[in-house]
Design a protein around this motif. Structure first.
Motif, PDB file in Angstrom:
ATOM      1  N   THR A 239     -31.970  37.400 -26.494  1.00 19.90           N
ATOM      2  CA  THR A 239     -31.512  36.762 -27.723  1.00 19.90           C
ATOM      3  C   THR A 239     -31.457  35.250 -27.572  1.00 19.90           C
ATOM      4  O   THR A 239     -31.918  34.501 -28.443  1.00 19.90           O
ATOM      5  CB  THR A 239     -30.129  37.308 -28.128  1.00 19.90           C
ATOM      6  OG1 THR A 239     -30.214  38.726 -28.313  1.00 19.90           O
ATOM      7  CG2 THR A 239     -29.644  36.656 -29.410  1.00 19.90           C
ATOM      8  N   ILE A 240     -30.901  34.794 -26.454  1.00 22.34           N
ATOM      9  CA  ILE A 240     -30.806  33.346 -26.199  1.00 22.34           C
ATOM     10  C   ILE A 240     -32.193  32.723 -26.123  1.00 22.34           C
ATOM     11  O   ILE A 240     -32.472  31.680 -26.731  1.00 22.34           O
ATOM     12  CB  ILE A 240     -30.018  33.072 -24.906  1.00 22.34           C
ATOM     13  CG1 ILE A 240     -28.554  33.472 -25.078  1.00 22.34           C
ATOM     14  CG2 ILE A 240     -30.118  31.595 -24.514  1.00 22.34           C
ATOM     15  CD1 ILE A 240     -27.742  33.421 -23.800  1.00 22.34           C
ATOM     16  N   ALA A 241     -33.070  33.359 -25.362  1.00 20.78           N
ATOM     17  CA  ALA A 241     -34.431  32.825 -25.198  1.00 20.78           C
ATOM     18  C   ALA A 241     -35.180  32.802 -26.524  1.00 20.78           C
ATOM     19  O   ALA A 241     -35.909  31.845 -26.812  1.00 20.78           O
ATOM     20  CB  ALA A 241     -35.195  33.668 -24.186  1.00 20.78           C
ATOM     21  N   SER A 242     -35.005  33.837 -27.332  1.00 17.26           N
ATOM     22  CA  SER A 242     -35.701  33.921 -28.617  1.00 17.26           C
ATOM     23  C   SER A 242     -35.262  32.803 -29.559  1.00 17.26           C
ATOM     24  O   SER A 242     -36.101  32.133 -30.178  1.00 17.26           O
ATOM     25  CB  SER A 242     -35.437  35.273 -29.269  1.00 17.26           C
ATOM     26  OG  SER A 242     -35.936  36.326 -28.488  1.00 17.26           O
ATOM     27  N   ILE A 243     -33.953  32.611 -29.666  1.00 17.31           N
ATOM     28  CA  ILE A 243     -33.438  31.590 -30.582  1.00 17.31           C
ATOM     29  C   ILE A 243     -33.767  30.195 -30.074  1.00 17.31           C
ATOM     30  O   ILE A 243     -34.290  29.354 -30.819  1.00 17.31           O
ATOM     31  CB  ILE A 243     -31.925  31.763 -30.770  1.00 17.31           C
ATOM     32  CG1 ILE A 243     -31.634  33.098 -31.474  1.00 17.31           C
ATOM     33  CG2 ILE A 243     -31.338  30.595 -31.558  1.00 17.31           C
ATOM     34  CD1 ILE A 243     -30.159  33.434 -31.582  1.00 17.31           C
ATOM     35  N   LEU A 244     -33.477  29.951 -28.805  1.00 16.98           N
ATOM     36  CA  LEU A 244     -33.728  28.627 -28.234  1.00 16.98           C
ATOM     37  C   LEU A 244     -35.226  28.314 -28.250  1.00 16.98           C
ATOM     38  O   LEU A 244     -35.647  27.219 -28.643  1.00 16.98           O
ATOM     39  CB  LEU A 244     -33.194  28.582 -26.800  1.00 16.98           C
ATOM     40  CG  LEU A 244     -33.106  27.207 -26.128  1.00 16.98           C
ATOM     41  CD1 LEU A 244     -32.168  26.297 -26.909  1.00 16.98           C
ATOM     42  CD2 LEU A 244     -32.633  27.349 -24.692  1.00 16.98           C
ATOM     43  N   GLY A 245     -36.025  29.298 -27.850  1.00 15.63           N
ATOM     44  CA  GLY A 245     -37.470  29.079 -27.793  1.00 15.63           C
ATOM     45  C   GLY A 245     -38.071  28.836 -29.162  1.00 15.63           C
ATOM     46  O   GLY A 245     -38.907  27.942 -29.343  1.00 15.63           O
ATOM     47  N   SER A 246     -37.651  29.609 -30.158  1.00 12.38           N
ATOM     48  CA  SER A 246     -38.191  29.449 -31.513  1.00 12.38           C
ATOM     49  C   SER A 246     -37.807  28.097 -32.098  1.00 12.38           C
ATOM     50  O   SER A 246     -38.638  27.422 -32.726  1.00 12.38           O
ATOM     51  CB  SER A 246     -37.689  30.577 -32.414  1.00 12.38           C
ATOM     52  OG  SER A 246     -38.177  31.830 -31.984  1.00 12.38           O
ATOM     53  N   MET A 247     -36.570  27.682 -31.903  1.00 15.83           N
ATOM     54  CA  MET A 247     -36.120  26.418 -32.467  1.00 15.83           C
ATOM     55  C   MET A 247     -36.818  25.227 -31.818  1.00 15.83           C
ATOM     56  O   MET A 247     -37.294  24.317 -32.507  1.00 15.83           O
ATOM     57  CB  MET A 247     -34.599  26.291 -32.328  1.00 15.83           C
ATOM     58  CG  MET A 247     -33.830  27.299 -33.169  1.00 15.83           C
ATOM     59  SD  MET A 247     -32.024  27.198 -32.973  1.00 15.83           S
ATOM     60  CE  MET A 247     -31.673  25.646 -33.793  1.00 15.83           C
ATOM     61  N   ILE A 248     -36.929  25.248 -30.500  1.00 14.58           N
ATOM     62  CA  ILE A 248     -37.555  24.122 -29.794  1.00 14.58           C
ATOM     63  C   ILE A 248     -39.041  24.040 -30.096  1.00 14.58           C
ATOM     64  O   ILE A 248     -39.581  22.964 -30.400  1.00 14.58           O
ATOM     65  CB  ILE A 248     -37.314  24.239 -28.276  1.00 14.58           C
ATOM     66  CG1 ILE A 248     -35.847  23.994 -27.955  1.00 14.58           C
ATOM     67  CG2 ILE A 248     -38.200  23.249 -27.512  1.00 14.58           C
ATOM     68  CD1 ILE A 248     -35.474  24.206 -26.502  1.00 14.58           C
ATOM     69  N   THR A 249     -39.730  25.167 -30.022  1.00 19.66           N
ATOM     70  CA  THR A 249     -41.183  25.128 -30.222  1.00 19.66           C
ATOM     71  C   THR A 249     -41.549  24.821 -31.674  1.00 19.66           C
ATOM     72  O   THR A 249     -42.571  24.175 -31.932  1.00 19.66           O
ATOM     73  CB  THR A 249     -41.838  26.454 -29.790  1.00 19.66           C
ATOM     74  OG1 THR A 249     -41.266  27.552 -30.515  1.00 19.66           O
ATOM     75  CG2 THR A 249     -41.632  26.691 -28.300  1.00 19.66           C
ATOM     76  N   LEU A 250     -40.715  25.238 -32.634  1.00 23.99           N
ATOM     77  CA  LEU A 250     -40.994  24.888 -34.025  1.00 23.99           C
ATOM     78  C   LEU A 250     -40.736  23.397 -34.264  1.00 23.99           C
ATOM     79  O   LEU A 250     -41.434  22.763 -35.067  1.00 23.99           O
ATOM     80  CB  LEU A 250     -40.134  25.728 -34.975  1.00 23.99           C
ATOM     81  CG  LEU A 250     -40.637  25.801 -36.420  1.00 23.99           C
ATOM     82  CD1 LEU A 250     -42.042  26.387 -36.465  1.00 23.99           C
ATOM     83  CD2 LEU A 250     -39.701  26.628 -37.283  1.00 23.99           C
ATOM     84  N   GLN A 251     -39.756  22.840 -33.571  1.00 23.79           N
ATOM     85  CA  GLN A 251     -39.542  21.395 -33.655  1.00 23.79           C
ATOM     86  C   GLN A 251     -40.759  20.627 -33.115  1.00 23.79           C
ATOM     87  O   GLN A 251     -41.195  19.626 -33.695  1.00 23.79           O
ATOM     88  CB  GLN A 251     -38.293  21.002 -32.859  1.00 23.79           C
ATOM     89  CG  GLN A 251     -36.992  21.357 -33.528  1.00 23.79           C
ATOM     90  CD  GLN A 251     -36.725  20.558 -34.787  1.00 23.79           C
ATOM     91  OE1 GLN A 251     -36.417  19.373 -34.721  1.00 23.79           O
ATOM     92  NE2 GLN A 251     -36.864  21.200 -35.936  1.00 23.79           N
TER      93      GLN A 251
ATOM     94  N   GLY B 193     -35.885  32.670 -34.740  1.00 27.28           N
ATOM     95  CA  GLY B 193     -35.322  33.117 -33.471  1.00 27.28           C
ATOM     96  C   GLY B 193     -34.570  34.429 -33.604  1.00 27.28           C
ATOM     97  O   GLY B 193     -34.667  35.306 -32.740  1.00 27.28           O
ATOM     98  N   LEU B 194     -33.835  34.591 -34.692  1.00 30.79           N
ATOM     99  CA  LEU B 194     -33.096  35.831 -34.923  1.00 30.79           C
ATOM    100  C   LEU B 194     -34.049  37.000 -35.155  1.00 30.79           C
ATOM    101  O   LEU B 194     -33.824  38.108 -34.659  1.00 30.79           O
ATOM    102  CB  LEU B 194     -32.154  35.661 -36.117  1.00 30.79           C
ATOM    103  CG  LEU B 194     -31.005  34.655 -35.924  1.00 30.79           C
ATOM    104  CD1 LEU B 194     -30.272  34.439 -37.243  1.00 30.79           C
ATOM    105  CD2 LEU B 194     -30.045  35.147 -34.847  1.00 30.79           C
ATOM    106  N   ILE B 195     -35.124  36.752 -35.910  1.00 30.11           N
ATOM    107  CA  ILE B 195     -36.125  37.799 -36.141  1.00 30.11           C
ATOM    108  C   ILE B 195     -36.803  38.174 -34.832  1.00 30.11           C
ATOM    109  O   ILE B 195     -36.975  39.360 -34.508  1.00 30.11           O
ATOM    110  CB  ILE B 195     -37.173  37.325 -37.170  1.00 30.11           C
ATOM    111  CG1 ILE B 195     -36.519  37.094 -38.528  1.00 30.11           C
ATOM    112  CG2 ILE B 195     -38.307  38.341 -37.285  1.00 30.11           C
ATOM    113  CD1 ILE B 195     -37.421  36.398 -39.535  1.00 30.11           C
ATOM    114  N   THR B 196     -37.194  37.162 -34.069  1.00 30.42           N
ATOM    115  CA  THR B 196     -37.853  37.391 -32.781  1.00 30.42           C
ATOM    116  C   THR B 196     -36.953  38.181 -31.846  1.00 30.42           C
ATOM    117  O   THR B 196     -37.397  39.129 -31.178  1.00 30.42           O
ATOM    118  CB  THR B 196     -38.238  36.039 -32.136  1.00 30.42           C
ATOM    119  OG1 THR B 196     -39.137  35.342 -33.002  1.00 30.42           O
ATOM    120  CG2 THR B 196     -38.899  36.240 -30.777  1.00 30.42           C
ATOM    121  N   ALA B 197     -35.679  37.800 -31.796  1.00 30.79           N
ATOM    122  CA  ALA B 197     -34.730  38.501 -30.932  1.00 30.79           C
ATOM    123  C   ALA B 197     -34.604  39.969 -31.328  1.00 30.79           C
ATOM    124  O   ALA B 197     -34.533  40.853 -30.459  1.00 30.79           O
ATOM    125  CB  ALA B 197     -33.366  37.815 -30.999  1.00 30.79           C
TER     126      ALA B 197
END
Length: 335
Positions: free
Chosen positions: A141-153, A192-196
């Motif tokens: 969950t952490i990796a999904s949210i953090l990863g999605s937010m950073i890479t989309l930025q 990130g929530l969807i990915t998680a």
């Protein structure tokens, strides 16, 4: 965040095509060293899933904007960065050619912005670091949210750099950055929530499907999957069909983060460009797009959206699987 052709100058488009092509070639080379034929159906099914999921624009409350899944982080957490990147190319290519989603001239930019960061930064840096000492639902969950937010930025910032290099004066760099980054931060959180959710389902169903750069799953040997491979893929396939054929009809009508940002700055959802190169690209796309904007030409029938989702998912699945055999992926070279 699909860029239109008008946002990129031919020189910038050519440069980004070259960057994406080099990364694609390197990914093919790396995958050829693998011996994991089980990835072939996974690439097809997950490619179709991402295609379908991208059709659902979700509203960002209080903004008048919407966003959609990019999918790079999701694919690479399952397939690894190289197979994930190639699968994303398949998704973006079909969206561009069959549905006129993103310009042909801008395809290299869209591959870089939407696939490169999610698959390589998301998987090789963020996912790898968080999963270093083993996997768990909390870590996923952490990796999904953090990863999605950073890479989309990173992807959103790349869009602003590409328009700056292209000389799109209607979008002043500083104002464009200040508009693009916050809205895509919110979109990244939802992605990130969807990915998680998807990755946690796979972790419970068949945890060995999740990727680890160590060559192992990173899952405790005691962790047993609750579903068979066949059942897992059946669930994913059924969900893909439901999303493509039904849930896509409930997609938000609000402009996505990129269109919203352009409209906030210029007053219109897109900028215009003219010239021989742009005219040629538009002509080619008008010939290849059988269901432009995921609908029947000249019709607002919702049946067109459902059909586009189902056909698109099937084509993406076919392209991903066929490419594996065409490029002879997952087969070791013999001396």
């Amino acid at each position: 965040m699909h860029m239109a052709d008008a946002l990129v100058a031919p020189a910038v488009a050519g440069t980004m095509y070259a960057c994406s092509a080099i990364t694609m070639g390197y990914s093919i080379k790396k995958i050829r060293l693998e011996n994991e034929p089980k990835k072939i159906p996974v690439m097809g099914v997950m490619g179709a899933f991402v295609f379908a999921a991208q059709m659902i624009n979700f509203t960002i409350p209080g903004t008048g904007s919407s966003g959609h899944l990019c999918g790079g982080m999701l694919l690479s957490a399952i397939l690894g960065p190289y197979a994930g990147f190639l699968t994303m190319i398949g998704v973006l290519l079909i969206q561009c050619l069959l549905f006129a989603d993103g310009g042909i001239l801008a395809l290299g930019c869209n591959i870089w912005n939407m696939a490169f960061y999610g698959c390589f930064i998301g998987a090789m840096v963020i996912w790898t670091l968080i999963m270093k000492n083993g996997m768990s639902k909390r870590k996923i969950t952490i990796a999904s949210i953090l990863g999605s937010m950073i890479t989309l930025q990173l992807g959103a910032f790349s869009v602003t750099l590409e328009t700056l290099a292209s000389g799109v004066t209607e979008l002043p760099f500083g104002v464009f950055v200040a508009t693009m980054q916050p809205i895509h931060l919110a979109i990244g959180l939802v992605e990130g929530l969807i990915t998680a959710s998807v990755l946690c389902f796979i972790y419970e169903a068949r945890p060995e499907l999740l990727w680890s750069d160590s060559g192992r799953t990173g899952v405790s040997p005691e962790k047993q999957g609750k579903l068979s491979y066949k059942s897992t893929f059946t669930v994913l396939a059924v969900v893909t069909i439901v999303i493509a054929g039904l849930l896509s009809l409930a997609a938000s009508a609000n402009p996505d983060g990129l269109e919203w940002s352009i409209q906030r700055i210029t007053g219109i959802p897109e900028v215009a460009a003219s010239g021989t190169v742009y005219d040629a690209a538009e002509k080619i796309q008008s010939l290849t797009a059988v269901l432009p904007d995921y609908a029947f030409k000249g019709s607002d029938s919702k049946a067109g959206t459902s059909l586009a989702g189902i056909i698109g998912g099937m084509v993406v699945l076919g392209v991903c699987v066929a490419s594996c055999f065409m490029f002879r992926l997952f087969r070791r070279k013999t001396e």
